[in-house]
Write a protein that holds these residues in place. Structure first.
Motif, PDB file in Angstrom:
ATOM      1  N   ALA A 609      36.666  17.524  89.858  1.00 36.03           N
ATOM      2  CA  ALA A 609      36.495  17.719  91.300  1.00 36.03           C
ATOM      3  C   ALA A 609      35.318  16.928  91.856  1.00 36.03           C
ATOM      4  CB  ALA A 609      36.295  19.206  91.582  1.00 36.03           C
ATOM      5  N   LYS A 610      35.485  16.518  93.118  1.00 36.66           N
ATOM      6  CA  LYS A 610      34.398  15.964  93.905  1.00 36.66           C
ATOM      7  C   LYS A 610      33.814  17.106  94.736  1.00 36.66           C
ATOM      8  CE  LYS A 610      36.377  11.323  94.301  1.00 36.66           C
ATOM      9  NZ  LYS A 610      36.867  10.284  95.254  1.00 36.66           N
ATOM     10  N   ILE A 611      32.537  17.349  94.563  1.00 39.67           N
ATOM     11  CA  ILE A 611      31.918  18.550  95.130  1.00 39.67           C
ATOM     12  C   ILE A 611      30.779  18.158  96.070  1.00 39.67           C
ATOM     13  CG2 ILE A 611      30.753  20.730  94.579  1.00 39.67           C
ATOM     14  CD1 ILE A 611      31.910  20.411  91.697  1.00 39.67           C
ATOM     15  N   LEU A 612      30.751  18.808  97.237  1.00 39.76           N
ATOM     16  CA  LEU A 612      29.596  18.743  98.124  1.00 39.76           C
ATOM     17  C   LEU A 612      28.888  20.088  98.034  1.00 39.76           C
ATOM     18  CD1 LEU A 612      27.797  17.480 100.314  1.00 39.76           C
ATOM     19  CD2 LEU A 612      29.415  18.353 102.022  1.00 39.76           C
ATOM     20  N   ASP A 635      27.769  15.734  95.119  1.00 49.40           N
ATOM     21  CA  ASP A 635      26.810  15.315  96.144  1.00 49.40           C
ATOM     22  C   ASP A 635      26.050  16.561  96.572  1.00 49.40           C
ATOM     23  OD1 ASP A 635      27.585  12.712  96.036  1.00 49.40           O
ATOM     24  OD2 ASP A 635      28.849  12.776  97.823  1.00 49.40           O
ATOM     25  N   SER A 636      24.740  16.561  96.314  1.00 44.91           N
ATOM     26  CA  SER A 636      23.932  17.758  96.549  1.00 44.91           C
ATOM     27  C   SER A 636      22.956  17.517  97.701  1.00 44.91           C
ATOM     28  CB  SER A 636      23.157  18.119  95.276  1.00 44.91           C
ATOM     29  OG  SER A 636      22.426  19.307  95.436  1.00 44.91           O
ATOM     30  N   TYR A 637      22.814  18.553  98.551  1.00 42.49           N
ATOM     31  CA  TYR A 637      21.924  18.409  99.714  1.00 42.49           C
ATOM     32  C   TYR A 637      21.132  19.696  99.921  1.00 42.49           C
ATOM     33  CZ  TYR A 637      20.241  17.943 104.497  1.00 42.49           C
ATOM     34  OH  TYR A 637      19.439  17.908 105.605  1.00 42.49           O
ATOM     35  N   THR A 638      19.827  19.508 100.151  1.00 47.41           N
ATOM     36  CA  THR A 638      18.963  20.628 100.512  1.00 47.41           C
ATOM     37  C   THR A 638      17.996  20.164 101.595  1.00 47.41           C
ATOM     38  OG1 THR A 638      17.297  22.194  99.730  1.00 47.41           O
ATOM     39  CG2 THR A 638      17.339  20.051  98.653  1.00 47.41           C
ATOM     40  N   ARG A 656      24.780  12.465  84.356  1.00 47.55           N
ATOM     41  CA  ARG A 656      25.948  13.021  85.038  1.00 47.55           C
ATOM     42  C   ARG A 656      26.040  12.430  86.448  1.00 47.55           C
ATOM     43  NH1 ARG A 656      26.490  14.426  80.463  1.00 47.55           N
ATOM     44  NH2 ARG A 656      27.104  16.501  79.690  1.00 47.55           N
ATOM     45  N   ALA A 657      27.193  12.590  87.058  1.00 50.43           N
ATOM     46  CA  ALA A 657      27.432  12.032  88.398  1.00 50.43           C
ATOM     47  C   ALA A 657      26.923  12.997  89.462  1.00 50.43           C
ATOM     48  CB  ALA A 657      28.915  11.743  88.589  1.00 50.43           C
ATOM     49  N   ILE A 658      25.602  13.117  89.540  1.00 47.97           N
ATOM     50  CA  ILE A 658      24.954  13.974  90.534  1.00 47.97           C
ATOM     51  C   ILE A 658      24.143  13.090  91.475  1.00 47.97           C
ATOM     52  CG2 ILE A 658      23.366  15.892  90.925  1.00 47.97           C
ATOM     53  CD1 ILE A 658      23.922  16.832  88.077  1.00 47.97           C
ATOM     54  N   HIS A 659      24.398  13.217  92.762  1.00 51.08           N
ATOM     55  CA  HIS A 659      23.684  12.430  93.761  1.00 51.08           C
ATOM     56  C   HIS A 659      23.015  13.385  94.746  1.00 51.08           C
ATOM     57  CE1 HIS A 659      25.781   8.869  92.264  1.00 51.08           C
ATOM     58  NE2 HIS A 659      26.899   9.575  92.309  1.00 51.08           N
TER      59      HIS A 659
END
Length: 728
Positions: A609-612, A635-638, A656-659
């Motif tokens: 999965a592609k996760i926001l 894709d992580s946002y805070t 890992r594919a964490i942006h």
């Protein structure tokens, strides 16, 4: 006191003779002035015997007659005649002490009725030992060597100073541990402190600066500076390690100000003329500059070498125990491999046994050695599951997933009758090469066709062929594409295939690392796939695909059995090691509270999965999601800048594919399989979020449910702390 005076008189006479014989240079004694009553009486008797009545009368008449010629009256000599006729008596030592001009108190002391008289003797260096030795044997005399006394005093002082430094160092270690709570940080902080002392002592030796009481006092100042500078720099480097922001300049300014203050306050004494003041100044300047250079140049290199560089290269920060265990295990493996290579090149050739017997024994030794290497670390649990009772007596092609160097050992320990297909570097290794060649391993770089006869011979001898069908180690727990080589060999030699699923090695010893981490290794031997079994395909091409699918499904089952909610917890916490204590405690608290809920998310989110992810944490949930399924893209946002900075520096992010997004604008232009919201503070942007995914999962954010329902979402799953909402 009488005895003391008598012995002092004897010493006075002896010293007078020694001076005449050039045994001493000079002496200072009251022996010629202050006499014992016995000696006084002897001198009085001698006086009286010399001046009898006739001599006195003759002297008087002569003085009067001769004086009259010169015009002196007879009464001129009255005082002298009275003294000549006086009745002399011995005087006591108290009477001597009343003569202040003689300063006898400097040489005489009394305490509780015990009297001592001091005599100062000056000797040349070569006269020192003979004089002290000859004087010490005389009764009632005590020879005190001032140089020796100073050396003894200095030695005692030096010993006390060393003890003080040791106690201070222990106190510093305890204080550092109280603040940093990590032995590794304490050790790294103490190295520049100790090095400053060593460098300072070395420079003092080069310039012949002797250690004295003054320099000892200054050394305590240097020690304190070294401690302060080390703590400052540790805090600065830890801050940079935590957030990625370089704030060393601020801390360096504080250190430079401390150095300037020391130079102005103590360093200026270098211009003083007194040797003690110059000594204090010289040592303080040497020590402070040594501490400054070591702290500014050496310490950052040391910190980055052992702590910062590993996460930057995608490796976990090491723990001292794991670091030591890893080094010992690899040393044991390397030394054992070298010994076995030497054994097979020398002793095996001269053993009076059949070649077959020697080879069987050698192969058994290799298998047991592999097992012993795997079991060198007591903090790694090992388990072999063999429900089908596989004994490897019948030759087969063994296949296994490959994500770690430990996989070779895990399979090799199962049976001595296994031949590996190895890479060139193993086959030609100066350490293991001889062992590998003697054991009959085959280098795959030479091609299978050229080695078929060699392999057939080994199969006829009862050996199985071990192949890692992925070809190379995976960097995660994900199984890569299977190559056809293993299945071609099975078809060519009409051999069964024995699948072995290895779980846990990717976490215990990841690819490219040498540190063995705590964990568990499980080796599951699956049922044989016989050559007659056509359910996996009729040729090796079909069998490659279908057995690969079967292998993945079995691996997934084993993962589901073994990987509980806390499986990756230690790995995630380790990724935050050496960051600021407040952050570590926050992550621990969050995981302890929500780990079960985080783990449950895995069943609602696809493996690719592609996760926001909208959050307010340090990235721990993103880590868990991608550790569970490496193919996920997050894709992580805070909105919290500090948490964003901390999350970006985690070493797992590089694997890992964490942006971690600086802002949401790029994400709003994409489409995601899942939007994961783990904080309720995003209610103001719900209208924008609903456009990027038809599936939104709320965790600890149930207050957003009503807003999403208004946008056409329906709640399809509800679990403790988790709400899954989908839109048709």
């Amino acid at each position: 006191m009488e005895d003391v005076l008598q012995k002092n008189s004897q010493l006075f006479d002896a010293l007078a003779k020694d001076k005449q014989q050039n045994k001493i240079l000079n002496y200072s004694s009251v022996g010629g002035i202050m006499l014992s009553q016995k000696e006084q009486k002897q001198k009085i008797d001698k006086w009286n015997s010399f001046w009898d009545a006739n001599k006195k009368q003759l002297l008087k008449s002569k003085l009067i007659s001769e004086g009259a010629k010169l015009g002196f009256k007879p009464t001129t000599y009255t005082a002298f005649f009275d003294h000549l006729d006086a009745n002399f008596k011995p005087i006591s030592y108290q009477d001597y002490l009343k003569i202040s001009a003689l300063q006898l108190q400097e040489f005489i002391s009394e305490k509780n009725g015990f009297f001592t008289i001091s005599t100062l003797v000056k000797v040349a260096p070569e006269q020192r030992d003979p004089f002290v030795k000859s004087t010490s044997v005389k009764d009632g005399l005590l020879a005190i060597d001032r140089q020796q006394m100073n050396e003894t005093f200095f030695s005692t002082l030096n010993s006390d100073f060393n003890s003080l430094v040791n106690y201070s160092f222990v106190a510093v270690i305890l204080i550092l541990f109280f603040f940093f709570r990590r032995v590794e940080l304490v050790i790294i902080s103490c190295i520049p402190i100790a090095l400053t002392g060593i460098v300072t002592a070395g420079i003092m030796g080069l310039f012949n600066i002797e250690l004295n009481i003054f320099s000892m006092i200054v050394c305590t100042l240097i020690f304190g500076h070294g401690v302060d500078f080390s703590i400052f720099m540790t805090s600065a480097l830890q801050k940079e390690y935590t957030t990625g922001k370089n704030e060393i300049a601020i801390y360096r300014t504080s250190i430079i100000l401390a150095v300037i203050t020391t130079i102005l306050g103590i360093g200026a004494l270098i211009f003083a003329k007194h040797p003690a003041l110059q000594s204090i100044s010289s040592i303080s300047l040497i020590g402070v500059f040594a501490a400054l250079i070591i702290t500014f140049i050496f310490y950052p290199i040391l910190f980055k070498l052992f702590l910062s560089n590993r996460p930057k290269n995608g490796k976990a920060p090491f723990e001292l125990r794991s670091f030591i265990n890893g080094i010992l295990s690899f040393l044991y493996y390397g030394l054992g491999g070298a010994l076995m290579s030497g054994f097979c090149l020398t002793i095996m050739k001269i053993l009076p046994l059949k070649e077959e017997t020697k080879m069987n024994g050698f192969r058994y030794l290799i298998s047991k050695f592999m097992k012993s290497v795997l079991y060198t670390n007591p903090f790694v649990r090992k388990k072999v599951i063999n429900i089908h009772n596989e004994d490897f007596k019948k030759p087969a092609v063994i296949i296994a997933n490959h994500s770690s160097f430990l996989d070779i050992l895990a399979v090799g320990m199962l049976s001595p009758k296994i031949i590996y297909l190895v890479s060139d570097w193993v086959y030609n290794s100066p350490v293991f090469g001889a062992t590998v060649k003697k054991a009959g391993f085959y280098p795959v770089s030479e091609g299978l066709e050229g080695g078929l006869e060699h392999l057939r011979k080994k199969i006829d001898e009862g050996y199985s062929l071990m192949v890692f069908p992925e070809g190379t180690r995976s960097e995660s727990n994900q199984i890569k594409r299977f190559h056809k080589g293993a299945f071609y060999l099975a078809e060519h030699f009409n051999l069964d295939i024995v699948p072995i699923v290895i779980h846990g090695t990717s976490e215990v010893l990841p690819k490219g690392d040498f540190i063995i981490y705590d964990g568990s290794i499980t080796v599951s031997i699956l049922d044989r796939i016989t050559s007659e079994n056509l359910s996996f395909g009729k040729n090796y091409t079909e069998r490659t695909k279908q057995i690969s699918t079967y292998f993945r499904s079995e691996f997934k089952k084993i993962r589901e059995q073994l990987e509980g909610s806390d499986y990756f917890k230690k790995m995630i916490l380790t990724s935050f090691d050496y960051k600021e204590l407040e952050i570590i405690n926050n992550v621990k608290k969050n995981l302890n509270t929500n780990l079960e809920a985080y783990y449950s998310l895995n069943k609602y989110i696809n493996s690719k999965a592609k996760i926001l992810h909208l959050n307010n944490d340090y990235g721990q949930l993103d880590l868990l999601l991608t550790l569970q399924e490496p193919q996920r893209k997050v894709d992580s946002y805070t909105t919290d800048e500090e948490k964003h900075a901390v999350a970006k520096t985690n070493y797992i992010v590089k694997k890992r594919a964490i942006h971690h997004l600086e802002n949401l604008n790029p994400a709003l232009l994409k489409q995601y399989d899942v939007v994961l919201i783990s904080n309720e503070n995003y209610s103001s942007i719900i209208e924008e979020i609903v456009t990027v995914s038809s599936c939104i999962i709320l965790i600890n954010s149930s207050s957003l449910k009503d807003s999403l329902l208004n946008f056409g979402y329906t709640c399809t799953n509800k679990e403790d702390k988790i709400l899954v909402l989908n839109k048709e």
